[in-house]
Motif scaffolding. Structure first.
Motif, short mmCIF file in Angstrom:
data_model
loop_
_atom_site.label_atom_id
_atom_site.label_comp_id
_atom_site.label_asym_id
_atom_site.label_seq_id
_atom_site.Cartn_x
_atom_site.Cartn_y
_atom_site.Cartn_z
N ALA A 77 0.84 -1.20 0.00
CA ALA A 77 0.00 0.00 0.00
C ALA A 77 0.87 1.24 0.00
CB ALA A 77 -0.92 0.01 1.22
N CYS A 78 0.27 2.35 -0.43
CA CYS A 78 0.99 3.62 -0.43
C CYS A 78 -0.01 4.76 -0.28
CB CYS A 78 1.81 3.79 -1.71
SG CYS A 78 0.83 3.79 -3.24
N GLN A 79 0.53 5.93 -0.01
CA GLN A 79 -0.28 7.13 0.10
C GLN A 79 0.43 8.29 -0.58
OE1 GLN A 79 0.05 8.31 4.58
NE2 GLN A 79 0.44 10.17 3.41
N PRO A 80 -0.33 9.29 -1.05
CA PRO A 80 0.29 10.53 -1.50
C PRO A 80 0.63 11.42 -0.30
CG PRO A 80 -2.07 10.72 -1.68
CD PRO A 80 -1.79 9.32 -1.18
N LYS A 81 1.32 12.51 -0.57
CA LYS A 81 1.52 13.54 0.45
C LYS A 81 0.19 14.26 0.66
CE LYS A 81 4.13 17.05 -0.73
NZ LYS A 81 5.36 17.85 -0.99
N LEU A 82 -0.17 14.46 1.93
CA LEU A 82 -1.44 15.08 2.29
C LEU A 82 -1.18 16.50 2.79
CD1 LEU A 82 -4.07 13.37 2.11
CD2 LEU A 82 -4.16 13.47 4.60
N ASP B 247 9.58 4.38 3.62
CA ASP B 247 8.83 3.31 4.25
C ASP B 247 8.17 3.86 5.51
OD1 ASP B 247 9.36 0.35 3.11
OD2 ASP B 247 11.10 1.62 2.72
N ILE B 248 6.90 3.55 5.68
CA ILE B 248 6.13 4.03 6.82
C ILE B 248 5.41 2.84 7.46
CG2 ILE B 248 5.87 6.37 5.92
CD1 ILE B 248 3.14 5.60 4.80
N LEU B 249 4.87 3.07 8.63
CA LEU B 249 4.09 1.99 9.27
C LEU B 249 2.65 2.01 8.79
CD1 LEU B 249 3.97 -0.35 11.29
CD2 LEU B 249 3.35 1.30 13.05
N TRP B 250 2.09 3.21 8.61
CA TRP B 250 0.70 3.29 8.17
C TRP B 250 0.49 4.43 7.18
CZ3 TRP B 250 -1.91 7.83 9.52
CH2 TRP B 250 -1.36 8.57 10.58
N ALA B 251 -0.39 4.16 6.25
CA ALA B 251 -0.80 5.15 5.25
C ALA B 251 -2.19 5.65 5.62
CB ALA B 251 -0.81 4.53 3.86
N THR B 252 -2.41 6.92 5.42
CA THR B 252 -3.68 7.53 5.80
C THR B 252 -4.86 6.93 5.05
OG1 THR B 252 -4.95 9.59 5.85
CG2 THR B 252 -3.29 9.39 4.13
N ARG C 178 2.37 -5.03 7.69
CA ARG C 178 3.81 -4.94 8.00
C ARG C 178 4.27 -6.16 8.81
NH1 ARG C 178 7.33 -4.21 6.68
NH2 ARG C 178 8.69 -2.91 7.96
N ILE C 179 3.44 -6.63 9.73
CA ILE C 179 3.79 -7.83 10.49
C ILE C 179 4.01 -9.01 9.54
CG2 ILE C 179 2.80 -9.57 12.06
CD1 ILE C 179 1.53 -7.20 13.59
N GLY C 180 3.24 -9.06 8.48
CA GLY C 180 3.38 -10.12 7.49
C GLY C 180 4.49 -9.89 6.49
N GLY C 181 5.28 -8.84 6.68
CA GLY C 181 6.44 -8.61 5.82
C GLY C 181 6.19 -7.73 4.62
N ARG C 182 4.99 -7.18 4.48
CA ARG C 182 4.69 -6.30 3.36
C ARG C 182 5.08 -4.86 3.68
NH1 ARG C 182 4.50 -8.06 -1.03
NH2 ARG C 182 2.61 -7.10 -1.88
N ARG C 183 5.45 -4.10 2.66
CA ARG C 183 5.88 -2.71 2.85
C ARG C 183 4.70 -1.75 2.65
NH1 ARG C 183 9.69 -1.19 -1.39
NH2 ARG C 183 10.09 0.68 -0.13
N ILE C 184 4.78 -0.62 3.37
CA ILE C 184 3.86 0.51 3.21
C ILE C 184 4.74 1.73 2.95
CG2 ILE C 184 1.91 1.76 4.18
CD1 ILE C 184 1.44 -1.26 4.18
N VAL C 185 4.40 2.55 1.96
CA VAL C 185 5.27 3.68 1.62
C VAL C 185 4.44 4.95 1.40
CG1 VAL C 185 7.06 2.21 0.59
CG2 VAL C 185 5.27 3.19 -0.85
N CYS C 186 5.12 6.08 1.52
CA CYS C 186 4.57 7.38 1.10
C CYS C 186 5.29 7.81 -0.17
CB CYS C 186 4.75 8.43 2.20
SG CYS C 186 4.13 10.07 1.72
N ILE C 187 4.52 8.27 -1.16
CA ILE C 187 5.05 8.71 -2.45
C ILE C 187 4.77 10.21 -2.59
CG2 ILE C 187 5.10 8.24 -4.93
CD1 ILE C 187 5.58 5.73 -3.33
N PRO C 188 5.67 11.08 -2.13
CA PRO C 188 5.36 12.52 -2.11
C PRO C 188 5.29 13.18 -3.48
CG PRO C 188 7.09 11.96 -0.53
CD PRO C 188 6.93 10.79 -1.45
#
Length: 340
Positions: A112-117, A164-169, A204-214
């Motif tokens: 998963a990913c998020q834009p800059k908010l 890399d982030i822990l959570w995306a909005t 993330r616990i399952g090894g998947r990445r979460i990112v922010c894409i500014p």
């Protein structure tokens, strides 16, 4: 099957849809199919959409299921490679989707990913609900690149790198459909608040990445459903945050963190009563603690399943420090000042 399905969950949001849906259509319809899932609105949202935007696909739910279960029920009716959960109070920008799609296409390890908010009221400032990507401290307090508690930074490009982030909005969350359903989606029992943090933490616990894409950025009104000082919001935040910690913390941390949170939560309750004379939030925190204690047993199986699937013992984006100590005792109110 859609490549990207943008799904806006609506409940009595005719005004927001009228104001912000045009930008979504203008800048997204070439790359995505746009849906509005309606949580049994009692205003004229549906009539407005049918009359003004027949190209928008409607999913009509039978009651107000809240944010979490509302999205679950809507997404079960959509076939897409990527879902993009989008708040109705978001103004998007030219080519905002392209960086998100290109990153997920090129990085199969990313769920998963998020834009800059950014704030729609001050477009040079981050927006509270997600800024440039979210993290947690040792005790479960969320913070972002660009926002710690009530301190929201100006955007001077300081967090414009992919991170890399822990959570995306949940205000603008793009996620692979297969990853969403691999962890059973949002936890519908939460109703609203902390549900996207819980979802991303499980990934993330399952090894998947979460990112922010500014390189992708959008503007957010924020607080479109409940004002910041609202006993129901306080109740849901405390109850759901405790539940998320119970589900996701490793065995080595759970007992210690929960003891500290017992102390910190009651400290917060008395602080809000004595310093702010806020009787509503005071009662809401006590209610949240009682509610968590009552329904904790309902999450025992969830915890066992999550821990059995753990691929990452120590997640780098959950920090070891206390955010309260750093912010109030050390005076470190900017993300860049934290001991990261």
């Amino acid at each position: 099957m859609d490549k990207v399905a943008i799904v806006i969950l609506n409940w009595n949001g005719r005004r927001m849809l009228e104001q912000y849906l045009p930008s979504v259509l203008q800048y997204s319809k070439e790359e995505a199919t746009i849906y509005v899932a309606d949580n049994a609105s009692t205003d004229d949202s549906l009539a407005f959409l049918r009359a003004s935007y027949p190209e928008v696909r409607l999913i009509v739910l039978d009651q107000n299921w809240g944010f979490a279960e509302g999205y679950n029920k809507a997404l079960r009716q959509i076939e897409a490679e990527y879902y993009l959960l989008l708040n109705s109070d978001i103004e998007v920008t030219h080519h905002w989707l392209t960086p998100l799609i290109e990153y997920l296409d090129a990085h199969p390890d990313t769920a998963a990913c998020q834009p800059k908010l950014l704030s729609i009221f001050d477009k040079d400032r981050f927006e509270y609900a997600g800024a440039s990507g979210g993290y947690l401290d040792r005790f479960g307090y969320p913070f972002c690149r660009g926002r710690i508690f009530e301190t929201v930074e100006l955007d001077n490009g300081q967090y414009d790198n992919v991170a890399d982030i822990l959570w995306a909005t949940g205000a603008a969350l793009m996620i692979r459909a297969k990853d969403y359903w691999a962890v059973n989606g949002l936890d519908g029992r939460f109703f609203a608040h902390n549900e996207e943090i819980d979802l991303c933490w499980r990934l993330r616990i399952g090894g998947r990445r979460i990112v922010c894409i500014p390189d992708s950025y959008v503007y957010h009104v924020g607080g479109g459903t409940l004002p910041k000082s609202n006993p129901m919001k306080t109740y849901l935040n405390f109850r759901n945050n405790l539940t998320m910690l119970y589900k996701c913390l490793p065995d080595s941390e759970l007992a210690t963190v929960m003891r500290w949170r017992w102390f910190l939560d009651y400290l917060a309750a008395w602080e809000t009563l004595i310093l702010n004379r806020n009787w509503g939030d005071f009662k809401a925190i006590y209610r949240a603690r009682r509610a968590f204690k009552k329904w904790k047993k309902d999450f025992e199986a969830d915890r066992q399943q999550i821990q059995s699937q753990r691929q990452v013992e120590k997640i780098p984006e959950q920090k070891d420090f206390s955010l309260l100590w750093q912010y109030y005792a050390k005076g470190r109110k900017l993300f860049s000042a934290l001991p990261l």
